[in-house]
Scaffold this active site. Structure first.
Site, PDB file in Angstrom:
ATOM      1  N   CYS A 118       0.646  -1.105  -0.216  1.00 28.23           N
ATOM      2  CA  CYS A 118       0.208   0.011   0.054  1.00 28.23           C
ATOM      3  C   CYS A 118       0.474   1.252  -0.113  1.00 28.23           C
ATOM      4  O   CYS A 118       1.890   1.448  -0.232  1.00 28.23           O
ATOM      5  CB  CYS A 118      -1.043   0.346   1.053  1.00 28.23           C
ATOM      6  SG  CYS A 118      -0.673  -0.545   2.903  1.00 28.23           S
ATOM      7  N   ASN A 145       1.949   1.375   4.507  1.00 31.43           N
ATOM      8  CA  ASN A 145       2.546   0.355   4.995  1.00 31.43           C
ATOM      9  C   ASN A 145       1.868   0.552   6.811  1.00 31.43           C
ATOM     10  O   ASN A 145       2.679  -0.632   6.984  1.00 31.43           O
ATOM     11  CB  ASN A 145       3.879  -0.089   5.208  1.00 31.43           C
ATOM     12  CG  ASN A 145       4.094  -1.463   5.424  1.00 31.43           C
ATOM     13  OD1 ASN A 145       5.884  -2.167   5.946  1.00 31.43           O
ATOM     14  ND2 ASN A 145       3.482  -2.661   4.729  1.00 31.43           N
ATOM     15  N   ASP A 152      -8.533   3.737   0.914  1.00 26.81           N
ATOM     16  CA  ASP A 152      -7.378   4.017   2.096  1.00 26.81           C
ATOM     17  C   ASP A 152      -7.805   5.202   3.149  1.00 26.81           C
ATOM     18  O   ASP A 152      -8.593   5.784   3.320  1.00 26.81           O
ATOM     19  CB  ASP A 152      -6.185   5.510   1.472  1.00 26.81           C
ATOM     20  CG  ASP A 152      -5.230   5.897   2.159  1.00 26.81           C
ATOM     21  OD1 ASP A 152      -5.027   5.280   3.481  1.00 26.81           O
ATOM     22  OD2 ASP A 152      -4.425   5.937   1.897  1.00 26.81           O
ATOM     23  N   CYS A 198      -1.476   0.494   7.599  1.00 28.24           N
ATOM     24  CA  CYS A 198      -2.562   0.227   7.402  1.00 28.24           C
ATOM     25  C   CYS A 198      -3.386  -0.608   6.427  1.00 28.24           C
ATOM     26  O   CYS A 198      -3.402  -2.136   7.325  1.00 28.24           O
ATOM     27  CB  CYS A 198      -3.824   1.164   6.881  1.00 28.24           C
ATOM     28  SG  CYS A 198      -2.990   2.864   8.084  1.00 28.24           S
ATOM     29  N   ARG A 199      -3.001  -0.577   5.091  1.00 30.19           N
ATOM     30  CA  ARG A 199      -4.055  -1.790   5.016  1.00 30.19           C
ATOM     31  C   ARG A 199      -2.927  -2.886   4.143  1.00 30.19           C
ATOM     32  O   ARG A 199      -3.913  -3.898   4.497  1.00 30.19           O
ATOM     33  CB  ARG A 199      -4.389  -1.387   2.724  1.00 30.19           C
ATOM     34  CG  ARG A 199      -5.721  -0.384   3.462  1.00 30.19           C
ATOM     35  CD  ARG A 199      -5.286   0.472   2.176  1.00 30.19           C
ATOM     36  NE  ARG A 199      -4.631   1.423   1.837  1.00 30.19           N
ATOM     37  CZ  ARG A 199      -4.714   1.690   0.689  1.00 30.19           C
ATOM     38  NH1 ARG A 199      -5.007   2.439   0.061  1.00 30.19           N
ATOM     39  NH2 ARG A 199      -3.553   2.903   0.702  1.00 30.19           N
ATOM     40  N   SER A 200      -1.340  -2.233   3.870  1.00 24.74           N
ATOM     41  CA  SER A 200      -0.940  -3.697   3.790  1.00 24.74           C
ATOM     42  C   SER A 200      -0.636  -4.787   4.891  1.00 24.74           C
ATOM     43  O   SER A 200      -0.248  -5.995   5.243  1.00 24.74           O
ATOM     44  CB  SER A 200       0.269  -3.494   2.849  1.00 24.74           C
ATOM     45  OG  SER A 200       1.129  -2.605   3.192  1.00 24.74           O
TER      46      SER A 200
HETATM   47  P1  4NP Z   1      -1.761   2.927   3.699  1.00 23.35           P
HETATM   48  O1  4NP Z   1      -2.353   3.893   4.698  1.00 23.35           O
HETATM   49  O2  4NP Z   1      -1.221   3.493   2.775  1.00 23.35           O
HETATM   50  O3  4NP Z   1      -2.607   1.815   4.659  1.00 23.35           O
HETATM   51  O4  4NP Z   1      -0.643   2.283   4.784  1.00 23.35           O
HETATM   52  C1  4NP Z   1      -1.897   5.807   4.728  1.00 23.35           C
HETATM   53  C2  4NP Z   1      -0.751   5.329   5.332  1.00 23.35           C
HETATM   54  C3  4NP Z   1      -0.250   6.666   5.818  1.00 23.35           C
HETATM   55  C4  4NP Z   1       0.025   7.193   4.592  1.00 23.35           C
HETATM   56  C5  4NP Z   1      -1.301   7.224   3.265  1.00 23.35           C
HETATM   57  C6  4NP Z   1      -2.410   6.183   3.589  1.00 23.35           C
HETATM   58  N1  4NP Z   1       0.125   8.832   4.884  1.00 23.35           N
HETATM   59  O5  4NP Z   1      -0.581  10.220   3.925  1.00 23.35           O
HETATM   60  O6  4NP Z   1       1.113   9.148   5.687  1.00 23.35           O
END
Ligand code: 4NP
Length: 156
Positions: free
Chosen positions: A10, A13, A125, A15-17
């Site tokens: 993702c 790294n 997201d 939240c989703r992955s």
């Molecule tokens: P992820 O979510 O891609 O599912 O881990 C996010 C985590 C952090 C950010 C964006 C999405 N960020 O902008 O910091």
């Protein structure tokens, strides 16, 4: 028997992955499958961080502990090490295609490509939303994992 290997990707790294990594680890534990499982982000802002508290909470609520995972960034080596690199959304999939070495062996896909009828869809997201969004993320991630499992069985 060759060991299947899967990297979930993702943006951050956190939240989703990590949820996908935790859900597949949990599913594989209940089978005879032997799978190398990891996750990474296309971005580097959260390298070394534990998963977002809301991701840890939704996983724990569903019996999965992801607290020991730590974020890392995707590396060119990954395209040689993994059979499958599975992106959570189309932006990250596009970025993976951009950085993929020409002779890399990993098959790239979206997680929801593995769910019949949801091909081409992204796992939204949840980072900028509230905690309730993570329940929907968990549902999407586990649907993807259930669709992926039989394919991993087929490759062993
Ligand atoms: P992820 O979510 O891609 O599912 O881990 C996010 C985590 C952090 C950010 C964006 C999405 N960020 O902008 O910091």
């Amino acid at each position: 028997m060759t060991k299947a290997s899967v990297l979930f990707v993702c943006l951050g790294n956190i939240c989703r992955s990590p949820l996908a990594e935790g859900a597949l680890r949990d599913a594989v534990e209940q089978t005879v499958l032997d799978v190398v499982i990891d996750s990474a982000g296309t971005g580097d802002w959260h390298v070394g961080s534990e998963p977002d508290r809301r991701a840890q909470a939704v996983a724990a609520k569903n019996g999965v502990n992801i607290s020991r995972l730590r974020a890392r960034q995707v590396h060119p080596e990954d395209f040689y090490r993994f059979d499958h690199i599975i992106a959570m959304d189309s932006d990250n999939l596009a970025n993976l295609h951009k950085i993929a070495p020409a002779d890399g062996r990993a098959l790239l896909s979206l997680l929801l490509d593995h769910v019949p009828g949801r091909e081409g869809q992204s796992v939204t997201d949840p980072y900028f939303g509230d905690a309730s969004g993570f329940d929907g993320t968990w549902d999407d991630v586990t649907a993807g994992i259930q669709g992926l499992l039989p394919k991993l069985r087929g490759s062993q």
